[in-house]
Design an enzyme around this catalytic site. Sequence first.
Site, PDB file in Angstrom:
ATOM      1  N   HIS A 125       9.964  -1.762  -8.022  1.00  0.00           N
ATOM      2  CA  HIS A 125       8.532  -1.965  -7.757  1.00  0.00           C
ATOM      3  C   HIS A 125       7.632  -0.867  -8.336  1.00  0.00           C
ATOM      4  CE1 HIS A 125       9.439  -5.482  -5.569  1.00  0.00           C
ATOM      5  NE2 HIS A 125       9.693  -4.954  -4.398  1.00  0.00           N
ATOM      6  N   HIS A 199       3.344  -8.669  -2.548  1.00  0.00           N
ATOM      7  CA  HIS A 199       4.548  -8.528  -1.720  1.00  0.00           C
ATOM      8  C   HIS A 199       4.249  -8.792  -0.242  1.00  0.00           C
ATOM      9  CE1 HIS A 199       8.358  -6.890  -0.258  1.00  0.00           C
ATOM     10  NE2 HIS A 199       8.772  -6.736  -1.500  1.00  0.00           N
ATOM     11  N   GLU A 330       7.713 -13.852  -3.849  1.00  0.00           N
ATOM     12  CA  GLU A 330       7.068 -12.985  -4.837  1.00  0.00           C
ATOM     13  C   GLU A 330       7.105 -13.674  -6.201  1.00  0.00           C
ATOM     14  OE1 GLU A 330       8.979  -8.985  -4.400  1.00  0.00           O
ATOM     15  OE2 GLU A 330       9.897 -10.032  -2.685  1.00  0.00           O
TER      16      GLU A 330
END
Length: 366
Positions: A125, A199, A330
Site C-alpha cells: 500500500h 480501502h 478494493e
Amino acid sequence: MRILPSAAALMLAAGILLHATVNRASFGRLPDGASVEVFTLTNSRGVEVRAMTYGATIISVRAPDRNNRADDVVLGFDRVDDYLTKARFFGTIAGRYANRIGKARFTLDGREYPLAANNGVNHLHGGTLGFDKKIWKGEPFERDGNSGVVFTYTSADGEEGYPGTLKVTLTYTLTQKNELVLDYLATTDKATPINLTNHSYFNLAGRGHGNILQHQLTINADRYTPTDNTLIPTGELAPVEGTPFDFRRATAIGARIDADNAQLKNGRGYDHNYVLNGGPGLRKAATVVEPASGRTLQVDTTEPGVQFYAGNGLDAERNGFGPRAGFCLETQHFPDSPNKPNFPSTILRPGDTFRSKTVFTFGVQK
C-alpha cells in the site's frame, strides 16, 4: 434484486430538483500541528458520507435499511488520533501503489527501484508513509443536485522510493441515486507505477453489529490470481470454478471461508484479487446483500481487478474491531504487476493521464 421505491425516487423520476449539501469542519490536528478537515456530504434520500483530508479517508457512510433506519456501514473512528494508532487502512486511499509489490522492488526501463519492505519481505500500500498518511487538500462542491469534495495531493519524485512527481486528483461525488462515485486522475513527469484504491471496510448490518460472514456476496469474475504464502501472486490466472473462490452466484462470505484450501490458508481467509469479467469501461465488479437489514451494495469500476479481503487480520484490541468485522472490495490493478509482465500494465508515463472510476451504490432489498 428488487429495490424499494421511495418518495425521493418518484421525485427524481418526475424531474424535481432534490437538495444536496456539503459541510466543511475541523477534525482535529496531527502531532506535528497539521490541521485535518472533514467534509460531510448529504443527499435527499438519507445517505451521508464523511471524508477527511488525512489520507482522503472515508470516515463514515450512513445509509438507510429496509425500514428506513440509517446506520454507519463502514468501519471508522470519531477522532483523528485513532487513525494514527489503530492502522489497517480504514477508509483510506492506498498508493502510490495499492496492494503488494514482491520483495519490495521493481525494475522499470532497466533500473531497479528498492522500496520499503513494510509487509514482511514485501511492499504494501505505498510504503511506510503512503498516501494514506498524507494530508490532501480538499475543496467541496455542490452541483447538479449532487454534493462532493475534490482532494488533491502531489507526491514528490523519490517519495517512498517511487520515481517521478505524481499529481493526483480524487473526486468523491454523492449522487441522488445513492451512488458514491470515486474519480481518480493523475499525471507524472517520469515513468512510474501507479495503482490507487479506496480501502473502506464495509459492514452493511452497521458498524459494530457483528461480523460480515452472513453477507451474501457476488463477484463478477471467472478467474482470480492465486498467491504464494506471502500473498504475492504466482502469475497464474486461475479459474474459480470448483473452488471456495467462486462467488459468481450469491454466496454467504462465511460459507467456505475456513475450508481446507491452501489459498485460504495463505490469506487466513479471503485476501485475493479477482480478475473481473468484461471491459474496458465501467463494469459490475460485485454485489453484496445483508439479509437482516436488507441493505445492498453494488460496486462498479473501470479497473481490471478487485481485491476481496474479509478482514481476517482485524483485532479488537489493536484495531478497535474484531476479526471479519468488515470486508473490503478494493478496485485495482493486480498485485505485483510491475514484476509480472503478463498482468495489465500499471506504468504511467509523461504525457499520459491515469484515469479510474469506481462507483459504490447503496440500496435496499425487500
